[in-house]
Design an enzyme around this catalytic site. Structure first.
Site, short mmCIF file in Angstrom:
data_model
loop_
_atom_site.label_atom_id
_atom_site.label_comp_id
_atom_site.label_asym_id
_atom_site.label_seq_id
_atom_site.Cartn_x
_atom_site.Cartn_y
_atom_site.Cartn_z
N HIS A 30 0.80 -1.22 0.00
CA HIS A 30 0.00 0.00 0.00
C HIS A 30 0.84 1.27 0.00
CE1 HIS A 30 -2.37 -3.33 1.11
NE2 HIS A 30 -2.16 -3.26 2.40
N ASP A 105 -6.35 -3.99 0.69
CA ASP A 105 -6.34 -3.60 2.12
C ASP A 105 -7.73 -3.27 2.63
OD1 ASP A 105 -5.05 -3.30 4.52
OD2 ASP A 105 -4.68 -1.18 4.26
O1 LIG Z 1 -2.63 -1.61 7.10
C1 LIG Z 1 -3.76 -1.31 7.43
C2 LIG Z 1 -4.59 -2.23 8.21
C3 LIG Z 1 -6.02 -1.98 7.95
C4 LIG Z 1 -6.89 -2.73 8.92
O2 LIG Z 1 -7.42 -2.16 9.84
O3 LIG Z 1 -7.03 -3.93 8.74
N1 LIG Z 1 -6.34 -0.61 7.93
C5 LIG Z 1 -5.51 0.29 7.36
O4 LIG Z 1 -5.85 1.43 7.12
N2 LIG Z 1 -4.26 -0.11 7.07
#
Ligand SMILES: O=C1C[C@@H](C(=O)O)NC(=O)N1
Length: 230
Positions: A30, A105
Site C-alpha cells: 500500500h 487492504d
Molecule cells: O494496514 C492497514 C490495516 C487496515 C486494517 O485495519 O485492517 N487498515 C488500514 O488502514 N491499514
C-alpha cells in the site's frame, strides 16, 4: 516520531533488509507517496514490488480533510497529496517490469468504530474492489494496464501461475450502480456482549463502504473459469 517522517525513514531499513537478505522478495504494501513509487521503480533488483489500494489511486488528503474530517477516508498509510497520487498512477502507467500490483487492504471496521473519537484506520472497499480500480484506471487513461496490475504482476512476482478464473468488467455509458450507504454484518464482538434474543440471533452491525453514495460506471458482469465454455 512523526508518522510521515517514520514512513520515509522506513526506506532506509528496507535497503538494509535488501542487503542483508539478498534472496528475499520484499513487497511494500500500500504505497502512498511519490517517493515510494520512485523507490520501487528505480530499484535495480526485481525482488522488490509494491501494492496499491483503490483509495490511494482515487483520493488524496483533501478527501479526508476538507470540509470536515471524514473517517471513512482514514486509512494507513494516510492519504497523501494529489502530486503523490499522480506519481503512483504514473508509476503504474510506466510499469513495464510488473512491479506494481493490486492490494486492496479492505478493512471492514464497523461504523461505530470508524465514526468515533478514536477512529479505526481502514477503508471498506471489498464490495466493489475491481469496479473502484476500473474507475481509477479509466480516469487516468490506463485501462490497458488494469489486467497486468490486477491479475498478472502479483502472481508472477510470487512465482505463481495467474488464476484460471476470468472476470469481465463492463463500462456503462450511464452510472450502473450506487455504492450503498451501509451494509449489515454479523459483529462477533457485539454478539459476545449482547444479551438474550439479540445474542441468539447474532448482533448485526453497520459497515459503511468506501465511496458510499457514489455512482459507478463499471460492473463485474461475469466470473468464469477459462476452462469453462462461455
Ligand atoms: O494496514 C492497514 C490495516 C487496515 C486494517 O485495519 O485492517 N487498515 C488500514 O488502514 N491499514
Amino acid at each position: 516520531m512523526c508518522m510521515i517522517v517514520k514512513s520515509i525513514l522506513f526506506f532506509t531499513s528496507c535497503s538494509q533488509f535488501e542487503k542483508r537478505f539478498p534472496r528475499l522478495r520484499i513487497v511494500l504494501e500500500h504505497i502512498s507517496t511519490a517517493f515510494g513509487a520512485e523507490w520501487v521503480r528505480r530499484n535495480p533488483s526485481n525482488r522488490l514490488a509494491a501494492t496499491v489500494t483503490p483509495q490511494h489511486l482515487l483520493c488524496n488528503r483533501n478527501d479526508l480533510l476538507v470540509g470536515g474530517l471524514k473517517p471513512h477516508y482514514y486509512c494507513l498509510p494516510i492519504l497523501k497529496s494529489e502530486r503523490d497520487r499522480q506519481a503512483i498512477m504514473d508509476a503504474i502507467r510506466n510499469d513495464h517490469q510488473g512491479r506494481f500490483f493490486l492490494g486492496s487492504d479492505s478493512a471492514p471496521h464497523v461504523r461505530s468504530r470508524k465514526e468515533s473519537a478514536c477512529a479505526s484506520a481502514g477503508c471498506f472497499t471489498a464490495l466493489t474492489t475491481l469496479e473502484l480500480y476500473a474507475e481509477a484506471f479509466a480516469n487516468a487513461g490506463i485501462l490497458d494496464r488494469l489486467e497486468q496490475f490486477a491479475s498478472i504482476n502479483g502472481a508472477k512476482f510470487y512465482g505463481l501461475e495467474p488464476s484460471e478464473e476470468r472476470v469481465e468488467l463492463v463500462q456503462w455509458s450511464e452510472p450502473i450502480m450506487q455504492i450503498p450507504e451501509s451494509v449489515l454484518v454479523q459483529d462477533k464482538d457485539a454478539s459476545e456482549t449482547a444479551q438474550g434474543e439479540e445474542a441468539d440471533a447474532g448482533a448485526a452491525s453497520e459497515l459503511r463502504p468506501f465511496w458510499a453514495g457514489s455512482f459507478l460506471t463499471w460492473s463485474v458482469e461475469r466470473i468464469s473459469s477459462s476452462t469453462m465454455k462461455p
